[in-house]
Motif scaffolding. Sequence first.
Motif, mmCIF file in Angstrom:
data_model
loop_
_atom_site.group_PDB
_atom_site.id
_atom_site.type_symbol
_atom_site.label_atom_id
_atom_site.label_comp_id
_atom_site.label_asym_id
_atom_site.label_seq_id
_atom_site.Cartn_x
_atom_site.Cartn_y
_atom_site.Cartn_z
ATOM 1 N N UNK A 259 0.800 -1.221 0.000
ATOM 2 C CA UNK A 259 0.000 0.000 0.000
ATOM 3 C C UNK A 259 0.832 1.270 0.000
ATOM 4 N N UNK A 260 2.146 1.154 -0.271
ATOM 5 C CA UNK A 260 3.030 2.314 -0.257
ATOM 6 C C UNK A 260 3.194 2.887 -1.664
ATOM 7 N N UNK B 160 2.444 5.661 -11.265
ATOM 8 C CA UNK B 160 3.204 4.873 -10.308
ATOM 9 C C UNK B 160 4.565 5.521 -10.095
ATOM 10 N N UNK B 161 5.037 5.535 -8.862
ATOM 11 C CA UNK B 161 6.372 6.035 -8.555
ATOM 12 C C UNK B 161 7.341 4.863 -8.493
ATOM 13 N N UNK C 268 8.982 -0.437 -6.779
ATOM 14 C CA UNK C 268 7.785 0.026 -7.487
ATOM 15 C C UNK C 268 6.662 0.249 -6.486
ATOM 16 N N UNK C 269 6.041 1.421 -6.570
ATOM 17 C CA UNK C 269 4.982 1.768 -5.634
ATOM 18 C C UNK C 269 3.613 1.348 -6.132
ATOM 19 N N UNK C 270 2.605 1.693 -5.356
ATOM 20 C CA UNK C 270 1.231 1.364 -5.724
ATOM 21 C C UNK C 270 0.792 2.208 -6.923
ATOM 22 N N UNK C 271 0.061 1.592 -7.841
ATOM 23 C CA UNK C 271 -0.537 2.330 -8.952
ATOM 24 C C UNK C 271 -1.722 3.111 -8.395
ATOM 25 N N UNK C 272 -1.747 4.405 -8.665
ATOM 26 C CA UNK C 272 -2.767 5.266 -8.051
ATOM 27 C C UNK C 272 -3.414 6.162 -9.098
#
Length: 245
Positions: free
Chosen positions: A161-162, A201-202, A181-185
């Motif tokens: 969830x980050x 995504x970050x 790879x972060x969460x797709x938001x």
Amino acid sequence: MERALAYMEAFRSRSGQRLTVTHLVAKAAADALRRYPEANALLRWNRPWLRKRVSVCVMVVQPEHLGRVDLTTATVPDADALSLQGFAAAMEERVQRVRHRRDAVIERGKRRSYRVPGLLMNTVLRLLSFVWFTLNVDLAWVGMPRDPFGSVAISNVGSLGLERAWLAMVPYTRVALYLASGAVRDIPVLEGDSLVPGKGMTLSCTFDARLLDPELVSRVLRHIGAALEDPESAWGPPAPEPASP
């Protein structure tokens, strides 16, 4: 990430094979290291040495067993030489084998590491690193896998969830590049003069500045970003549908 998400959905629908953001990031990273081989390096005798192979490592959480929850690695060698479909299949097989503790070499090495007293662990790891990477000795015969950490290490912190996280460098692994790879938001995207809903995504990066300069790392990251933004240009059309029996 709109095109990447659509590409993954089409890939799954046509091939019946699992494809995730982690697969795309890992394959794009392998392709970037093939394109920029000077980024595929490790430190040996306090000097940069170029690796001969591109191996990609992802972090895997193993479910609790005998009171322990372990974090370990699943590594695919020669990832740059595989097609996206071949890479995803190889990575999935490795992850499942490691996650379910079926990799005999890794499990044997872990059992031996449990016997090392905590006060001596750092010394043992530094010695292992010296033998593995400085002397370039294969220790599979004593239960230690060959080059277990690969050229680049990848973790999907989005599963927690980050949106972003910077992975701490682990010196004994000799890995110079870490990606998270972060969460797709949902994000606003500018199309012409209008803001419309989009997906973003970050991708966070940690790197060893003794080996890699920021300009080189930026080229690697731009290559990965371009592949995610236009996966069809990077890897061709999604996998063909399975042949009829």
